[in-house]
Enzyme design. Structure first.
Site, PDB file in Angstrom:
ATOM      1  CB  ALA A 221       3.459 103.241  14.658  1.00 54.98           C
TER       2      ALA A 221
ATOM      3  CG  MET B  83      10.056 109.825  15.750  1.00 57.32           C
ATOM      4  SD  MET B  83      11.470 109.399  16.775  1.00 57.32           S
ATOM      5  CE  MET B  83      12.051 107.908  16.000  1.00 57.32           C
TER       6      MET B  83
ATOM      7  CG  ASP C  84       7.143 106.105  26.020  1.00 50.65           C
ATOM      8  OD1 ASP C  84       7.903 106.449  26.920  1.00 50.65           O
ATOM      9  OD2 ASP C  84       7.467 105.421  25.033  1.00 50.65           O
TER      10      ASP C  84
ATOM     11  CE  LYS D 246      12.054 108.494  25.723  1.00 49.21           C
ATOM     12  NZ  LYS D 246      12.671 107.752  24.665  1.00 49.21           N
TER      13      LYS D 246
HETATM   14  N1  SAH Z   1       8.308 102.121  19.292  1.00 44.25           N
HETATM   15  C1  SAH Z   1       7.316 102.808  18.506  1.00 44.25           C
HETATM   16  C2  SAH Z   1       7.897 103.990  17.765  1.00 44.25           C
HETATM   17  C3  SAH Z   1       8.396 105.056  18.672  1.00 44.25           C
HETATM   18  S1  SAH Z   1       9.054 106.435  17.798  1.00 44.25           S
HETATM   19  C4  SAH Z   1       6.635 101.826  17.556  1.00 44.25           C
HETATM   20  O1  SAH Z   1       7.074 100.689  17.424  1.00 44.25           O
HETATM   21  O2  SAH Z   1       5.632 102.200  16.964  1.00 44.25           O
HETATM   22  C5  SAH Z   1       7.694 107.522  17.819  1.00 44.25           C
HETATM   23  C6  SAH Z   1       7.114 107.638  16.439  1.00 44.25           C
HETATM   24  O3  SAH Z   1       6.323 106.510  16.154  1.00 44.25           O
HETATM   25  C7  SAH Z   1       6.147 108.803  16.267  1.00 44.25           C
HETATM   26  O4  SAH Z   1       6.851 110.006  16.006  1.00 44.25           O
HETATM   27  C8  SAH Z   1       5.377 108.365  15.061  1.00 44.25           C
HETATM   28  O5  SAH Z   1       6.108 108.552  13.879  1.00 44.25           O
HETATM   29  C9  SAH Z   1       5.273 106.874  15.299  1.00 44.25           C
HETATM   30  N2  SAH Z   1       4.010 106.497  15.949  1.00 44.25           N
HETATM   31  C10 SAH Z   1       3.844 105.926  17.141  1.00 44.25           C
HETATM   32  N3  SAH Z   1       2.529 105.675  17.385  1.00 44.25           N
HETATM   33  C11 SAH Z   1       1.870 106.091  16.295  1.00 44.25           C
HETATM   34  C12 SAH Z   1       0.493 106.096  15.910  1.00 44.25           C
HETATM   35  N4  SAH Z   1      -0.455 105.600  16.695  1.00 44.25           N
HETATM   36  N5  SAH Z   1       0.172 106.597  14.702  1.00 44.25           N
HETATM   37  C13 SAH Z   1       1.125 107.092  13.885  1.00 44.25           C
HETATM   38  N6  SAH Z   1       2.430 107.106  14.193  1.00 44.25           N
HETATM   39  C14 SAH Z   1       2.799 106.612  15.368  1.00 44.25           C
END
Ligand code: SAH
Length: 475
Positions: free
Chosen positions: A349, A402, A265, A287
């Site tokens: 995250a 998101m 990704d 994506k």
């Molecule tokens: N599967 C991922 C989430 C994917 S959806 C997880 O478990 O973290 C994508 C969203 O995740 C982004 O729009 C943001 O809101 C969040 N995100 C992912 N990585 C991030 C990061 N390093 N810092 C802040 N938000 C993050």
């Protein structure tokens, strides 16, 4: 025979090596050890573990050496000062000697007899050095920093220790004893290689259970089938964590190390992708909403077609694959096509952001509930089925994935539903990356603060009384 063709490109030469790592078989050989100190006792034990006959020359022994001698039958004590003749025929000579004068004499005597020599802790008198060892014998890993920094060497050793399961020992032993059976089949090279690849994958898939009786037969049967049939692919969904490549799990690193293809990704750091096997093909399948991107259908179709080619595919997904990662669609597509899927979790995250802020999401008495929500429906709008009763709960910590685009709408709605406008809220952009940014305020202020800060990276919004505590600085 035709002469070998020159290589199309000149090979890169090895860069300078401080020392040459070699692995010396000492079973049944004689090693001379001079000294009865604790340092000598450690070496005696190490040498005895290789099956060497160790002749220890020392007028007196320390307590530890006495105990070592009693426990290990391949050690012999000769209770006198060493003489030059003692070195004859030895495979190695090791001395724990105090004075420069004796070290010089010992070294000269060993060299005159053609015996490689090591004087403990005196590099100037050493033909060879003992590295740190990671032992999963018959797998043995030696680490040398050429005396540069022992602590550095210890850390390297600790890191290797932590990624190599103890059970590898049993698998390596099995490899040794199965080798002859595999050889006897006279398989073509590719099939033999595929046997050992399968063996290795099996070992790393359950490293803590020793090989079972039926494993050899199973592997041989699969290999035989694979000789005619193209080998079958598989897909692993791997959580890459929020950004910092060190947040990969050990299991994730293993999967990346055995991948043929890695689909990753946008959110995944290049350093994380780099943990993949060097030969693996890397494909970016970004994506992100506002960029030209692959659709989920394209990605699932690509996973299936690569598996059909017999590839081991790693689908590297930001954070944890099972949290807002559309893992369900990929699992379903791959399974429906008849290929095995495995999922390796990652640090989501929210966990990355909480750790970096130093804030517990379930601070005692302040938060009774943590909830992960998305503020982005499939059409990009604020979902209209969010449970506002839960979101306005003053004892809840809410993490919005998101959520930046729709945040003004979400906040307006939350305030209208009765959420206290003074509720602490933090937006964390690129949590755990070196350029992490925090936007800190109350929930009522946050939309405006974010509009001013204009985050461009992935951003998480954290809401709730638990976010009101003291925050750790960024690294
Ligand atoms: N599967 C991922 C989430 C994917 S959806 C997880 O478990 O973290 C994508 C969203 O995740 C982004 O729009 C943001 O809101 C969040 N995100 C992912 N990585 C991030 C990061 N390093 N810092 C802040 N938000 C993050």
């Amino acid at each position: 025979m035709s002469p070998r063709q020159p290589d199309p490109a000149p090979l890169a030469r090895l860069s300078a090596l401080a020392t040459l790592p070699v692995f010396f078989r000492l079973t049944g050989k004689t090693v001379v050890l001079v000294g009865g100190s604790e340092g000598a006792a450690w070496k005696a034990e190490l040498l005895a573990s290789t099956g060497a006959h160790v002749r220890i020359f020392a007028p007196e022994l320390c307590e530890k050496m006495h105990v070592t001698l009693r426990d290990l039958p391949t050690l012999t004590w000769i209770a006198r000062v060493w003489e030059t003749a003692d070195l004859q025929g030895a495979a190695l000579a090791i001395g724990d000697v105090e004075s420069d004068e004796e070290a010089t004499r010992f070294c000269a005597a060993a060299r005159a007899s053609g015996v490689p020599v090591n004087v403990i802790d005196r590099p100037a008198f050493c033909d060879f050095q003992f590295g740190s060892i990671v032992e999963r014998s018959p797998v043995v890993i030696g680490i040398s920093t050429d005396g540069a920094a022992p602590v550095f060497g210890q850390e390297i050793r600790a890191r290797i220790e932590s990624i190599l399961p103890q059970g590898l020992r049993a698998w390596a032993q099995a490899a040794k004893s199965w080798r002859a059976s595999v050889q006897a089949r006279e398989l073509p090279f590719r099939a033999r290689r595929s046997f050992w690849e399968r063996f290795t994958a099996l070992a790393f898939s359950r490293p803590d259970q020793p090989p079972r009786d039926g494993d050899l037969q199973d592997l041989l049967r699969i290999t035989d089938a694979a000789v005619s049939d193209a080998s079958k692919g598989s897909v692993v969904l791997v959580g890459a964590g929020p950004g910092d490549p060190d947040l990969l799990t050990v299991k994730a690193v293993r999967a990346l190390q055995s991948a043929d293809v890695v689909l990753y990704d946008d959110l995944v750091s290049p350093l994380t992708v780099n943990a993949a096997r060097r030969e693996a093909t890397r494909i970016a399948v970004g994506k992100r909403g506002y960029k030209p991107s692959c659709t989920q259908e394209d990605i699932t179709a690509l996973l299936v077609s690569l598996a059909r080619e017999g590839k081991r595919v790693v689908r590297l997904k930001g954070g944890d694959p099972m949290i807002f990662g559309r893992a369900g669609e990929e699992i379903e597509g791959v399974t429906a096509a008849g290929f095995p899927v495995e999922i390796i979790p990652g640090v989501t995250a929210a966990s990355g952001a909480a750790a970096s802020l130093g804030l517990s999401l379930t601070e005692r008495k302040v938060a009774r509930r943590v909830q992960f929500i998305t503020a982005h429906a499939h059409d990009g709008r604020l979902p209209d089925d969010l449970a506002y009763g839960a979101l306005t709960d003053p004892r809840a910590t809410t993490i919005v994935y998101m959520g930046v685009t729709t945040l003004p709408l979400l906040v307006a709605r939350l305030l209208a539903e009765g959420l206290d406008p003074a509720t602490p809220a933090i937006a964390v952009e690129r949590a755990t990356w070196p350029d992490e940014r925090r936007i800190i305020g109350t929930i009522a202020q946050l939309p405006e603060l974010i509009a001013q800060a204009r985050p461009t990276g992935p951003c998480l919004v954290l809401i709730g009384a638990a976010l009101g505590g003291p925050i750790l600085p960024t690294h």
